[in-house]
Design a protein around this motif. Structure first.
Motif, PDB file in Angstrom:
ATOM      1  N   ASP A   1     -14.607 -13.710   5.601  1.00 56.95           N
ATOM      2  CA  ASP A   1     -14.579 -12.825   4.379  1.00 56.95           C
ATOM      3  C   ASP A   1     -14.113 -11.382   4.646  1.00 56.95           C
ATOM      4  O   ASP A   1     -13.397 -11.033   3.732  1.00 56.95           O
ATOM      5  CB  ASP A   1     -16.217 -12.653   4.115  1.00 56.95           C
ATOM      6  CG  ASP A   1     -16.995 -13.770   3.482  1.00 56.95           C
ATOM      7  OD1 ASP A   1     -16.224 -14.639   2.916  1.00 56.95           O
ATOM      8  OD2 ASP A   1     -18.120 -13.659   3.357  1.00 56.95           O
ATOM      9  N   ALA A   2     -13.901 -11.073   5.930  1.00 58.93           N
ATOM     10  CA  ALA A   2     -13.346  -9.691   6.200  1.00 58.93           C
ATOM     11  C   ALA A   2     -11.681 -10.043   5.916  1.00 58.93           C
ATOM     12  O   ALA A   2     -10.972  -9.104   5.625  1.00 58.93           O
ATOM     13  CB  ALA A   2     -13.728  -9.193   7.593  1.00 58.93           C
ATOM     14  N   LEU A   3     -11.220 -11.087   6.389  1.00 63.39           N
ATOM     15  CA  LEU A   3      -9.838 -11.272   6.231  1.00 63.39           C
ATOM     16  C   LEU A   3      -9.457 -11.381   4.855  1.00 63.39           C
ATOM     17  O   LEU A   3      -8.444 -10.872   4.447  1.00 63.39           O
ATOM     18  CB  LEU A   3      -9.425 -12.571   6.751  1.00 63.39           C
ATOM     19  CG  LEU A   3      -7.973 -13.111   6.809  1.00 63.39           C
ATOM     20  CD1 LEU A   3      -7.057 -12.644   8.152  1.00 63.39           C
ATOM     21  CD2 LEU A   3      -7.814 -14.406   6.280  1.00 63.39           C
ATOM     22  N   LEU A   4     -10.175 -12.033   3.815  1.00 62.03           N
ATOM     23  CA  LEU A   4      -9.999 -12.166   2.525  1.00 62.03           C
ATOM     24  C   LEU A   4     -10.078 -10.644   1.815  1.00 62.03           C
ATOM     25  O   LEU A   4      -9.366 -10.351   1.298  1.00 62.03           O
ATOM     26  CB  LEU A   4     -10.982 -13.078   1.751  1.00 62.03           C
ATOM     27  CG  LEU A   4     -11.056 -14.602   2.306  1.00 62.03           C
ATOM     28  CD1 LEU A   4     -12.035 -15.217   1.595  1.00 62.03           C
ATOM     29  CD2 LEU A   4      -9.575 -14.844   1.777  1.00 62.03           C
ATOM     30  N   ALA A   5     -11.075  -9.856   2.427  1.00 60.38           N
ATOM     31  CA  ALA A   5     -11.316  -8.523   1.609  1.00 60.38           C
ATOM     32  C   ALA A   5     -10.320  -7.711   2.065  1.00 60.38           C
ATOM     33  O   ALA A   5      -9.751  -6.610   1.422  1.00 60.38           O
ATOM     34  CB  ALA A   5     -12.717  -7.922   2.234  1.00 60.38           C
ATOM     35  N   ALA A   6      -9.339  -7.816   3.159  1.00 60.16           N
ATOM     36  CA  ALA A   6      -8.294  -7.106   3.512  1.00 60.16           C
ATOM     37  C   ALA A   6      -7.020  -7.235   2.867  1.00 60.16           C
ATOM     38  O   ALA A   6      -6.016  -6.557   2.950  1.00 60.16           O
ATOM     39  CB  ALA A   6      -8.083  -7.013   5.181  1.00 60.16           C
ATOM     40  N   ILE A   7      -6.868  -8.505   2.206  1.00 57.51           N
ATOM     41  CA  ILE A   7      -5.858  -8.972   1.411  1.00 57.51           C
ATOM     42  C   ILE A   7      -5.703  -7.879   0.359  1.00 57.51           C
ATOM     43  O   ILE A   7      -6.646  -7.698  -0.342  1.00 57.51           O
ATOM     44  CB  ILE A   7      -5.801 -10.357   1.111  1.00 57.51           C
ATOM     45  CG1 ILE A   7      -5.941 -11.292   2.266  1.00 57.51           C
ATOM     46  CG2 ILE A   7      -4.711 -10.572  -0.068  1.00 57.51           C
ATOM     47  CD1 ILE A   7      -5.963 -12.766   1.849  1.00 57.51           C
ATOM     48  N   ARG A   8      -4.426  -7.573   0.111  1.00 58.69           N
ATOM     49  CA  ARG A   8      -4.117  -6.767  -1.157  1.00 58.69           C
ATOM     50  C   ARG A   8      -2.783  -7.490  -1.978  1.00 58.69           C
ATOM     51  O   ARG A   8      -2.083  -8.145  -1.489  1.00 58.69           O
ATOM     52  CB  ARG A   8      -3.567  -5.569  -0.674  1.00 58.69           C
ATOM     53  CG  ARG A   8      -4.835  -4.536  -0.037  1.00 58.69           C
ATOM     54  CD  ARG A   8      -5.721  -4.055  -1.091  1.00 58.69           C
ATOM     55  NE  ARG A   8      -6.686  -3.527  -0.215  1.00 58.69           N
ATOM     56  CZ  ARG A   8      -7.909  -4.147  -0.086  1.00 58.69           C
ATOM     57  NH1 ARG A   8      -8.248  -5.406  -0.227  1.00 58.69           N
ATOM     58  NH2 ARG A   8      -8.731  -3.398   0.495  1.00 58.69           N
ATOM     59  N   PHE A   9      -2.863  -7.202  -3.211  1.00 55.67           N
ATOM     60  CA  PHE A   9      -1.597  -7.770  -3.942  1.00 55.67           C
ATOM     61  C   PHE A   9      -0.536  -6.642  -4.226  1.00 55.67           C
ATOM     62  O   PHE A   9      -0.854  -5.393  -4.225  1.00 55.67           O
ATOM     63  CB  PHE A   9      -2.128  -8.109  -5.391  1.00 55.67           C
ATOM     64  CG  PHE A   9      -3.078  -9.230  -5.576  1.00 55.67           C
ATOM     65  CD1 PHE A   9      -2.456 -10.283  -5.678  1.00 55.67           C
ATOM     66  CD2 PHE A   9      -4.247  -9.189  -5.838  1.00 55.67           C
ATOM     67  CE1 PHE A   9      -3.213 -11.638  -5.633  1.00 55.67           C
ATOM     68  CE2 PHE A   9      -5.056  -9.897  -5.668  1.00 55.67           C
ATOM     69  CZ  PHE A   9      -4.638 -11.355  -5.784  1.00 55.67           C
ATOM     70  N   SER A  10       0.646  -7.054  -3.670  1.00 57.95           N
ATOM     71  CA  SER A  10       1.840  -6.038  -3.812  1.00 57.95           C
ATOM     72  C   SER A  10       1.896  -5.532  -4.940  1.00 57.95           C
ATOM     73  O   SER A  10       2.007  -6.386  -6.003  1.00 57.95           O
ATOM     74  CB  SER A  10       2.989  -6.696  -3.181  1.00 57.95           C
ATOM     75  OG  SER A  10       3.509  -7.698  -3.877  1.00 57.95           O
ATOM     76  N   PRO A  11       2.394  -4.365  -5.186  1.00 60.43           N
ATOM     77  CA  PRO A  11       2.616  -3.692  -6.526  1.00 60.43           C
ATOM     78  C   PRO A  11       4.096  -4.254  -7.213  1.00 60.43           C
ATOM     79  O   PRO A  11       4.869  -4.544  -6.366  1.00 60.43           O
ATOM     80  CB  PRO A  11       2.692  -2.253  -6.380  1.00 60.43           C
ATOM     81  CG  PRO A  11       3.030  -2.175  -4.768  1.00 60.43           C
ATOM     82  CD  PRO A  11       2.410  -3.383  -4.230  1.00 60.43           C
ATOM     83  N   ARG A  12       3.992  -4.362  -8.241  1.00 59.46           N
ATOM     84  CA  ARG A  12       5.190  -5.027  -8.821  1.00 59.46           C
ATOM     85  C   ARG A  12       5.830  -3.996  -9.941  1.00 59.46           C
ATOM     86  O   ARG A  12       5.366  -3.319 -10.335  1.00 59.46           O
ATOM     87  CB  ARG A  12       4.866  -6.328  -9.583  1.00 59.46           C
ATOM     88  CG  ARG A  12       4.476  -7.472  -8.987  1.00 59.46           C
ATOM     89  CD  ARG A  12       5.764  -8.078  -8.017  1.00 59.46           C
ATOM     90  NE  ARG A  12       5.350  -8.985  -7.190  1.00 59.46           N
ATOM     91  CZ  ARG A  12       6.032  -9.674  -6.241  1.00 59.46           C
ATOM     92  NH1 ARG A  12       7.362  -9.134  -6.139  1.00 59.46           N
ATOM     93  NH2 ARG A  12       5.731 -10.617  -5.246  1.00 59.46           N
TER      94      ARG A  12
END
Length: 178
Positions: free
Chosen positions: A167-178
């Motif tokens: 869950d912590a790994l998933l929470a740290a993911i961000r989508f790169s700005p386009r």
């Protein structure tokens, strides 16, 4: 504390905007990287398609592929991206991304527990399975649809069964700005 968990804790302490970046380019379509040929990842950020990942120490890149696959809709091939990592104990972290609809059925999945988390700005469903890819296998797997305009579909799973760490790994993911 296990090295992977320690590495994740260290990685989560980093800011995704710190400027630290390790990016692995995908090989040509349908080609797979040879397992074990990439250096060990450290606590850093890495980009997979348009996900910015904070990876824990001790993970080694095992595969990084991009493949065009036939679509059920003529004239619009789907693209499947795959990346996998393993630590020294053989525990794995796997990422799939699809541009277009996934066209391969790798076998049934049976969830024994599900919950919701945030991955970047998107809602994700996480499951603990008793069957995965058609085999009796317990994994933690997240399914998420990326934001517009791309709306890619992602599947992230691990053979490590620590819910709080995943869950912590998933929470740290961000989508790169386009």
């Amino acid at each position: 504390m296990r090295p992977w968990v320690q590495g994740l804790a260290s990685a989560l302490a980093l800011s995704c905007s710190s400027g630290t970046s390790t990016e692995h380019a995908a090989p040509p379509p349908t080609a797979a990287s040879a397992p074990g040929t990439s250096p060990t990842m450290t606590s850093s950020t890495s980009t997979f398609v348009d996900l910015v990942l904070t990876l824990p120490t001790g993970l080694t890149l095992q595969a990084d592929t991009r493949e065009e696959v036939s679509s059920l809709i003529p004239g619009s091939p789907a693209v499947e991206h795959f990346r996998s990592y393993q630590d020294a104990s053989g525990q794995g972290l796997y990422f799939f991304a699809w541009e277009g609809a996934p066209t391969r059925d790798r076998g049934p999945m049976k969830a024994v527990e599900t919950w919701k988390v945030q991955v970047g700005s998107a809602d994700a469903t996480v499951s603990r399975t008793s069957h995965f890819f058609g085999h009796e296998r317990e994994v933690l797997v997240a399914h998420v649809e990326g934001p517009p305009p791309a709306r890619r579909r992602y599947m992230i799973y691990t053979t490590r069964l620590d819910r709080a760490v995943f869950d912590a790994l998933l929470a740290a993911i961000r989508f790169s700005p386009r």
